[in-house]
Each structure stands twice: as C-alpha cells, then as structure tokens.
Enzyme design. Structure first.
Site, short mmCIF file in Angstrom:
data_model
loop_
_atom_site.label_atom_id
_atom_site.label_comp_id
_atom_site.label_asym_id
_atom_site.label_seq_id
_atom_site.Cartn_x
_atom_site.Cartn_y
_atom_site.Cartn_z
N HIS A 277 -8.46 -4.65 -0.37
CA HIS A 277 -7.18 -4.00 -0.06
C HIS A 277 -6.45 -4.66 1.10
O HIS A 277 -5.22 -4.62 1.15
CB HIS A 277 -7.43 -2.52 0.27
CG HIS A 277 -6.19 -1.69 0.34
ND1 HIS A 277 -5.41 -1.43 -0.77
CD2 HIS A 277 -5.57 -1.08 1.39
CE1 HIS A 277 -4.37 -0.69 -0.41
NE2 HIS A 277 -4.44 -0.47 0.89
N ASP B 6 -10.18 -4.22 -4.98
CA ASP B 6 -9.59 -3.29 -4.01
C ASP B 6 -10.44 -2.02 -3.93
O ASP B 6 -10.64 -1.33 -4.92
CB ASP B 6 -8.16 -2.93 -4.44
CG ASP B 6 -7.36 -2.25 -3.35
OD1 ASP B 6 -7.94 -1.39 -2.65
OD2 ASP B 6 -6.17 -2.56 -3.20
N SER C 56 0.83 -1.20 0.00
CA SER C 56 0.00 0.00 0.00
C SER C 56 0.88 1.26 0.00
O SER C 56 1.69 1.44 -0.89
CB SER C 56 -0.96 -0.05 1.20
OG SER C 56 -1.92 0.98 1.13
#
EC number: 3.1.2.22
Length: 310
Positions: A286, A257, A192
């Site tokens: 995610h 996501d 991320s």
C-alpha cells in the site's frame, strides 16, 4: 477501543459493535475507519504574523509581499534546499462548510502544461508530502497543487466524509481562480483515502485526466471484502460514482496491498468508462508503489504521450 476477541476480517465482535453502533451513521463509520491525522509537521504564518515574528526576534522581514510563509518541523523530512522551499506557495482557503483549508502550490514545472490536484493519504499532511511533490512534479513535468483535509495540518474542523467533498471543492476553486488553471489542464490525483474526494469531484466536473493510486470501492468493502453491494450506511461509495467520470482514468494498485486489497483497484478500473491501461505493480503493497521504477515510467507515458500536450 473494545477488548480483543474473535475477529472477522480483521475486526473483533466488540470492535464491530463500536464501529457500527456509536452511532450508526456513515460519517462516524468513515471517521473511525479512515482518518489518522498526524501531529502537524508545519506551520503557516500570514503576512501580519511574519512582521510580528520578525519584530520580536529583531530579524528583518520582507515587506509588501503579502504572502504566507511555510515553516517545516523536523518531522517533515525536508530533502531540498531553502531555494526550493521558497518556491513553495502556501495560503488559506475556506470551504463551503466554513473550515479553513491549508493549501500548497508547488511550482516545479514552469513550462509544463498540467497541474496535479493531489489528494494525499490518510496519515500524512502537507509538510510530510512537500518533498515528494517537488520530486514527483519535476520528474513528470507537472506543477502540484495540494491541500490538507479538515482536521489535518493547519486546516480547521474535523475529518469527515462530507468535509472531504467540501475540501476538494474548495481546492478546485482555489486552483482555478487563484492560479487561473483551466479544467483541461488539471489532472486529479488521489492516493488511498484521497481517491474518495477525487472520484467525487471527477464525477461532477470534467478535467484533463484522473489518476487513482490504491483506490477503494467503499469503506464497508474494505472492512468486509465479501460485500457485494452498497448499503445505506456505507461510507465513501466511490464504486457507485466512478461510472460517471468522463475523463481518462489511470488506475494504479499494488498486487500485494495489505490495506486496500488489489481487488478494489481492479473493480474500479473495470467500472471506468474511459479507463486507460492500468498499472498493476507486482509485489507492491500500500505504501511503496512509488519505489518501483514502473510507477514513474507509467506516469510519464500517460501524461507526456497519452494526453494532449500542445
């Protein structure tokens, strides 16, 4: 935060004004969009403080070790025994921007060739990630080195884009000098927001490989999916750096996501000069890619069979 009103790509008009006008600079935009440091879930005691704590409690403390000790809170969700915890090394480094950096080395694969330099997500710290590192490293036969961004955990300073880059530079140098790990044995792993410093470092240094887990093209492209170019006030412009990465790159992204759209992972993959077969996890969001069996399978295949292991 401003009051709610009509929304554009998840942001109200008031929020957009607050985001881009207070003040209008990339570092402030980055901080507002990306950084959510949790309340620290661990403490690190230097040797001298261990002695003081032991004397105050009347407990015996080891002498001559010269090492810091890790103390986890209940919120760290520790899943292993004291034996595994004792094998986790913690220490402090210092960044070029003069922030103290909390670092962690998890020696879970003594015979493994590679060490992951892991840059974690935006709402966790080393205490919360420690159990995951042990489980991951032992399964893919890699040691794991990680660090907390400035303003996270025991690291000082404030989270910012510039600090992100200085933080991973300090971590890279600590891994190389303190543990003697050469670049050809380091795999940069970013998850991320952690893909941002990972791509930046990989665009400047060659290493064994790079793993980008749910990467973002840039901050503005997350907020405004229709953005087609990088503006001067954008933050985290990884999409403009990825073409400079000369190491093999594995991109991992969930097709569902909800935070960083799948299109980001696809675009980053298409820009990589040395991209290997990516892992698109069908149905994953995610924060749950690690729960799918193909996640570990692809990592094992990449590290054990697609990279040199002699």
């Amino acid at each position: 935060m401003p009051e709610q009103g009509p929304r554009m790509n998840g942001f109200s008009l008031g929020e957009l004004c607050w985001l881009f006008c207070c003040p209008p600079c990339p570092s402030r935009i980055a901080a507002k969009l990306a950084f959510l440091p949790p309340e620290p879930t661990y403490t690190v005691l230097p040797p001298e403080q261990q002695q003081e704590a032991g004397a105050a409690s009347g407990a015996a403390t080891p002498t001559g070790s010269g090492t810091c000790s890790l103390h986890l809170s209940e919120r760290a969700d520790w899943q292993y025994s004291q034996r595994e915890l004792d094998a986790v090394e913690v220490f402090f480094s210092r960044t070029a921007r003069d922030n103290r950096l909390g670092c962690m080395f998890v020696r879970c694969a003594p015979t493994g060739r590679y060490t992951l330099l892991f840059s974690h997500g935006n709402a966790v710290d080393l205490g919360q990630m420690c159990s995951f590192y042990i489980g991951l490293g032992s399964r893919i036969n890699c040691n794991v080195f990680s660090y907390d961004y400035s303003g996270y955990g025991v690291s000082t300073g404030k989270p910012s884009e510039k600090n992100l880059y200085a933080d991973i530079d300090a971590a890279w140098q600590a891994l190389r000098t303190r543990y003697g790990v050469s670049p050809e044995n380091i795999i940069l792993y970013g998850q991320s927001i952690g893909t941002v410093p990972t791509v930046d470092l990989a665009s400047r240094y060659e290493c064994a490989a790079v793993i980008l887990h749910s990467p973002l093209m840039s901050g503005l492209r997350v907020a405004f999916p229709d953005t087609r170019k990088t503006y001067c006030f954008d933050a985290f412009p990884s999409i403009d750096k990825i073409s400079k990465v000369t190491s093999p790159v594995l991109v991992i992204h969930g097709t569902e996501d909800e935070v960083i759209d799948f299109s980001h992972g696809l675009a980053m993959y298409e820009r990589c000069p040395r991209a290997v077969e990516p892992l698109w996890v069908e149905g994953a969001g995610h924060n749950d890619i690690e729960l799918y069996a193909q996640y570990l399978e692809r990592l094992k295949q990449f590290i054990s069979h697609e990279l040199p292991n002699s």
